[in-house]
Design a protein around this motif. Structure first.
Motif, PDB file in Angstrom:
ATOM      1  N   TYR A  23       0.684  -1.370   0.106  1.00 22.01           N
ATOM      2  CA  TYR A  23       0.014   0.050  -0.047  1.00 22.01           C
ATOM      3  C   TYR A  23       1.008   1.302  -0.199  1.00 22.01           C
ATOM      4  CZ  TYR A  23      -4.153  -2.621   0.752  1.00 22.01           C
ATOM      5  OH  TYR A  23      -5.258  -3.676   0.628  1.00 22.01           O
ATOM      6  N   PRO A  24       1.870   1.423  -0.939  1.00 21.80           N
ATOM      7  CA  PRO A  24       2.682   2.495  -0.844  1.00 21.80           C
ATOM      8  C   PRO A  24       1.865   3.871  -1.353  1.00 21.80           C
ATOM      9  CG  PRO A  24       3.181   1.490  -3.097  1.00 21.80           C
ATOM     10  CD  PRO A  24       2.074   0.329  -2.076  1.00 21.80           C
ATOM     11  N   SER A  25       1.975   4.857  -0.801  1.00 21.58           N
ATOM     12  CA  SER A  25       1.329   6.073  -1.089  1.00 21.58           C
ATOM     13  C   SER A  25       1.803   6.639  -2.493  1.00 21.58           C
ATOM     14  CB  SER A  25       1.671   7.238  -0.042  1.00 21.58           C
ATOM     15  OG  SER A  25       3.122   7.447  -0.172  1.00 21.58           O
ATOM     16  N   SER A  26       1.321   7.557  -3.082  1.00 31.61           N
ATOM     17  CA  SER A  26       1.695   7.764  -4.476  1.00 31.61           C
ATOM     18  C   SER A  26       3.004   8.567  -4.413  1.00 31.61           C
ATOM     19  CB  SER A  26       0.678   8.918  -5.160  1.00 31.61           C
ATOM     20  OG  SER A  26       0.600  10.088  -4.232  1.00 31.61           O
ATOM     21  N   LEU A  27       3.614   9.172  -3.302  1.00 25.03           N
ATOM     22  CA  LEU A  27       4.778   9.616  -3.078  1.00 25.03           C
ATOM     23  C   LEU A  27       5.727   8.839  -3.090  1.00 25.03           C
ATOM     24  CD1 LEU A  27       6.417  12.405  -2.290  1.00 25.03           C
ATOM     25  CD2 LEU A  27       6.062  11.792   0.103  1.00 25.03           C
ATOM     26  N   VAL A  28       5.536   7.803  -2.101  1.00 26.08           N
ATOM     27  CA  VAL A  28       6.504   6.814  -2.140  1.00 26.08           C
ATOM     28  C   VAL A  28       6.708   5.898  -3.525  1.00 26.08           C
ATOM     29  CG1 VAL A  28       7.046   4.404  -0.989  1.00 26.08           C
ATOM     30  CG2 VAL A  28       5.971   6.183   0.430  1.00 26.08           C
ATOM     31  N   GLN A  29       5.448   5.737  -4.376  1.00 26.69           N
ATOM     32  CA  GLN A  29       5.834   4.774  -5.163  1.00 26.69           C
ATOM     33  C   GLN A  29       6.278   5.743  -6.407  1.00 26.69           C
ATOM     34  OE1 GLN A  29       2.199   2.551  -6.426  1.00 26.69           O
ATOM     35  NE2 GLN A  29       3.132   1.577  -7.898  1.00 26.69           N
ATOM     36  N   ASN A  30       5.957   6.889  -6.583  1.00 22.60           N
ATOM     37  CA  ASN A  30       6.455   7.721  -7.758  1.00 22.60           C
ATOM     38  C   ASN A  30       7.793   8.338  -7.570  1.00 22.60           C
ATOM     39  OD1 ASN A  30       3.930   7.391  -9.042  1.00 22.60           O
ATOM     40  ND2 ASN A  30       3.106   9.217  -8.190  1.00 22.60           N
ATOM     41  N   GLU A  31       8.373   8.580  -6.293  1.00 23.98           N
ATOM     42  CA  GLU A  31       9.492   9.244  -6.187  1.00 23.98           C
ATOM     43  C   GLU A  31      10.518   8.378  -5.368  1.00 23.98           C
ATOM     44  OE1 GLU A  31       9.339  13.407  -4.988  1.00 23.98           O
ATOM     45  OE2 GLU A  31       7.308  13.539  -5.559  1.00 23.98           O
ATOM     46  N   ILE A  32       9.896   7.841  -4.234  1.00 26.86           N
ATOM     47  CA  ILE A  32      11.032   6.910  -3.583  1.00 26.86           C
ATOM     48  C   ILE A  32      11.473   5.665  -4.129  1.00 26.86           C
ATOM     49  CG2 ILE A  32      11.566   5.837  -1.431  1.00 26.86           C
ATOM     50  CD1 ILE A  32      10.015   8.287   0.106  1.00 26.86           C
ATOM     51  N   VAL A  33      10.231   4.947  -4.354  1.00 25.78           N
ATOM     52  CA  VAL A  33      10.426   3.659  -5.037  1.00 25.78           C
ATOM     53  C   VAL A  33      11.377   3.900  -6.328  1.00 25.78           C
ATOM     54  CG1 VAL A  33       9.552   1.907  -6.521  1.00 25.78           C
ATOM     55  CG2 VAL A  33       8.560   2.390  -4.115  1.00 25.78           C
ATOM     56  N   GLY A  34      11.087   5.039  -7.268  1.00 26.72           N
ATOM     57  CA  GLY A  34      11.815   4.977  -8.523  1.00 26.72           C
ATOM     58  C   GLY A  34      13.445   5.383  -8.374  1.00 26.72           C
ATOM     59  N   GLU A  35      13.634   6.203  -7.299  1.00 27.44           N
ATOM     60  CA  GLU A  35      15.000   6.284  -6.751  1.00 27.44           C
ATOM     61  C   GLU A  35      15.748   5.225  -6.373  1.00 27.44           C
ATOM     62  OE1 GLU A  35      18.846   7.904  -6.213  1.00 27.44           O
ATOM     63  OE2 GLU A  35      17.121   8.806  -7.296  1.00 27.44           O
ATOM     64  N   HIS A 117      11.828  -5.178  12.426  1.00 25.50           N
ATOM     65  CA  HIS A 117      13.377  -4.903  12.367  1.00 25.50           C
ATOM     66  C   HIS A 117      13.721  -3.602  11.668  1.00 25.50           C
ATOM     67  CE1 HIS A 117      12.546  -9.278  12.575  1.00 25.50           C
ATOM     68  NE2 HIS A 117      13.942  -9.499  13.183  1.00 25.50           N
ATOM     69  N   CYS A 118      12.794  -2.964  11.056  1.00 24.62           N
ATOM     70  CA  CYS A 118      13.168  -1.921  10.188  1.00 24.62           C
ATOM     71  C   CYS A 118      12.722  -0.728  10.706  1.00 24.62           C
ATOM     72  CB  CYS A 118      13.068  -2.194   8.680  1.00 24.62           C
ATOM     73  SG  CYS A 118      13.881  -3.444   8.090  1.00 24.62           S
ATOM     74  N   GLY A 119      12.220  -0.600  11.904  1.00 23.86           N
ATOM     75  CA  GLY A 119      11.760   0.467  12.560  1.00 23.86           C
ATOM     76  C   GLY A 119      10.349   1.276  11.856  1.00 23.86           C
ATOM     77  N   VAL A 120      10.358   2.419  12.283  1.00 24.72           N
ATOM     78  CA  VAL A 120       9.135   3.300  11.645  1.00 24.72           C
ATOM     79  C   VAL A 120       9.701   4.474  10.955  1.00 24.72           C
ATOM     80  CG1 VAL A 120       7.103   4.655  12.385  1.00 24.72           C
ATOM     81  CG2 VAL A 120       7.864   2.584  13.705  1.00 24.72           C
ATOM     82  N   ILE A 121       9.617   4.592   9.803  1.00 28.03           N
ATOM     83  CA  ILE A 121       9.996   5.635   8.948  1.00 28.03           C
ATOM     84  C   ILE A 121       8.948   6.583   8.501  1.00 28.03           C
ATOM     85  CG2 ILE A 121      11.242   6.038   6.789  1.00 28.03           C
ATOM     86  CD1 ILE A 121      12.284   3.382   6.906  1.00 28.03           C
ATOM     87  N   PRO A 122       8.999   7.992   8.979  1.00 27.67           N
ATOM     88  CA  PRO A 122       8.028   8.826   8.909  1.00 27.67           C
ATOM     89  C   PRO A 122       8.000   9.343   7.361  1.00 27.67           C
ATOM     90  CG  PRO A 122       9.874   9.961   9.869  1.00 27.67           C
ATOM     91  CD  PRO A 122      10.238   8.351   9.886  1.00 27.67           C
ATOM     92  N   ILE A 123       6.857   9.352   6.549  1.00 34.53           N
ATOM     93  CA  ILE A 123       6.741   9.750   5.282  1.00 34.53           C
ATOM     94  C   ILE A 123       5.904  11.115   5.310  1.00 34.53           C
ATOM     95  CG2 ILE A 123       6.036   9.076   3.062  1.00 34.53           C
ATOM     96  CD1 ILE A 123       8.109   7.379   3.906  1.00 34.53           C
ATOM     97  N   LYS A 124       6.617  12.209   5.160  1.00 32.95           N
ATOM     98  CA  LYS A 124       6.108  13.413   5.184  1.00 32.95           C
ATOM     99  C   LYS A 124       6.474  14.126   3.821  1.00 32.95           C
ATOM    100  CE  LYS A 124       5.183  13.502  10.174  1.00 32.95           C
ATOM    101  NZ  LYS A 124       5.429  14.346  11.245  1.00 32.95           N
ATOM    102  N   SER A 125       6.757  15.643   4.034  1.00 31.41           N
ATOM    103  CA  SER A 125       7.085  16.191   2.666  1.00 31.41           C
ATOM    104  C   SER A 125       8.362  16.091   2.208  1.00 31.41           C
ATOM    105  CB  SER A 125       6.933  17.681   2.862  1.00 31.41           C
ATOM    106  OG  SER A 125       7.322  18.299   4.359  1.00 31.41           O
ATOM    107  N   ASN A 126       9.120  15.926   3.294  1.00 31.63           N
ATOM    108  CA  ASN A 126      10.724  15.722   2.910  1.00 31.63           C
ATOM    109  C   ASN A 126      11.153  14.412   2.464  1.00 31.63           C
ATOM    110  OD1 ASN A 126      13.506  15.650   2.818  1.00 31.63           O
ATOM    111  ND2 ASN A 126      13.854  16.829   4.956  1.00 31.63           N
ATOM    112  N   VAL A 127      10.804  14.377   0.895  1.00 27.38           N
ATOM    113  CA  VAL A 127      11.156  13.012   0.266  1.00 27.38           C
ATOM    114  C   VAL A 127      12.530  12.568   0.456  1.00 27.38           C
ATOM    115  CG1 VAL A 127      10.927  12.031  -1.992  1.00 27.38           C
ATOM    116  CG2 VAL A 127       9.109  13.642  -1.544  1.00 27.38           C
TER     117      VAL A 127
END
Length: 262
Positions: A23-35, A117-127
């Motif tokens: 369930y990745p957000s559009s921000l995660v899928q379009n920018e973070i995953v791409g990188e 194991h991999c903690g909690v990662i905040p997904i906000k405006s700072n990509v």
């Protein structure tokens, strides 16, 4: 951020680990995953949380990032995650939580009680910051293993071909597999390419994309009755072309995983 990570037990893993974003957000899928794809991580995105269990059983040592802001209420996510971590059929799974929530109690629960194991990662405006946190997590988990480049197998795909200039014309072949640094291919009639032969104008067709590269014949091998050539791209390859090849590889792998998750 609260985070607790453990490195993978199998540091000699040659093939690396499969990384799922649920369930990745559009921000995660379009920018973070791409990188991350451009960094040669093997990434899959899905919203099939029920069927995902089947893939996690099949692929031990996977890494799973779950967006708990979507898909189901947070308490149901907690039950789901505890079920994955407690399953005897799922081996060495590492989970990270993605959320835009700043609720520290929820953060502490997943680290200290659920023990992801991999903690909690905040997904906000700072990509940029979120991408670095996920990248560092994957590095700590040795997600790549000893593998440097992701590869897609394409020999059964009619829309994946190679054209090489040869004896004044072009010869058409089938790409059998491809990575960002090279490919293997075969031809209906063996052109008898010599090792270290240099080709300046190689044309690749990857589904709807047409790309041009330079390459050198690294060698050949026999697979049954077919002679398979290995061609390495030169350093002169356009960075944009290499980026497109990585995107194609991820799309190819994602399509195959989608079939498994149906």
């Amino acid at each position: 951020m609260i985070i607790s990570m453990e490195a993978g037990n199998n540091s000699q893993d040659i093939f690396g680990k499969k990384i799922f974003f649920l369930y990745p957000s559009s921000l995660v899928q379009n920018e973070i995953v791409g990188e991350l794809i451009q960094q040669e991580f093997e990434i899959y995105c899905t919203r099939e949380h029920k069927n995902l269990r089947r893939a996690l059983k099949k692929y031990p040592n996977s890494i799973l990032f779950i967006n708990i802001d979507d898909g189901m209420p947070e308490k149901e996510w907690e039950t789901y995650i505890r079920g994955l971590l407690g399953s005897s059929e799922i081996t060495n799974l590492k989970i990270g939580i993605l959320t835009s929530s700043g609720n520290e109690a929820i953060h502490r629960k997943y680290v200290n009680s659920v023990k992801v194991h991999c903690g909690v990662i905040p997904i906000k405006s700072n990509v940029t910051n979120a991408t670095k946190l996920i990248f560092d997590t994957l590095q700590t988990c040795e997600a790549k293993g000893r593998r440097k480049y992701i590869r897609a197998t394409t020999e059964n795909e009619t829309m994946t071909t190679i054209n090489i200039p040869h004896d004044g014309s072009y010869i058409n072949g089938t790409i059998r597999d491809i990575s960002a640094v090279g490919l293997s291919c075969s031809f209906q009639e063996d052109p008898n390419l010599e090792k270290n032969s240099y080709f300046q104008d190689i044309q690749l067709k990857l589904q709807s994309m047409l790309l041009k590269v330079e390459g050198i014949v690294f060698g050949s091998r026999m697979e049954g009755m077919a002679k398979v050539y290995v061609i390495l791209f030169t350093q002169k390859i356009d960075p944009d072309v290499r980026m497109k090849i990585r995107k194609y590889i991820q799309s190819n792998l994602q399509s195959k995983m989608d079939l498994e998750l149906r």
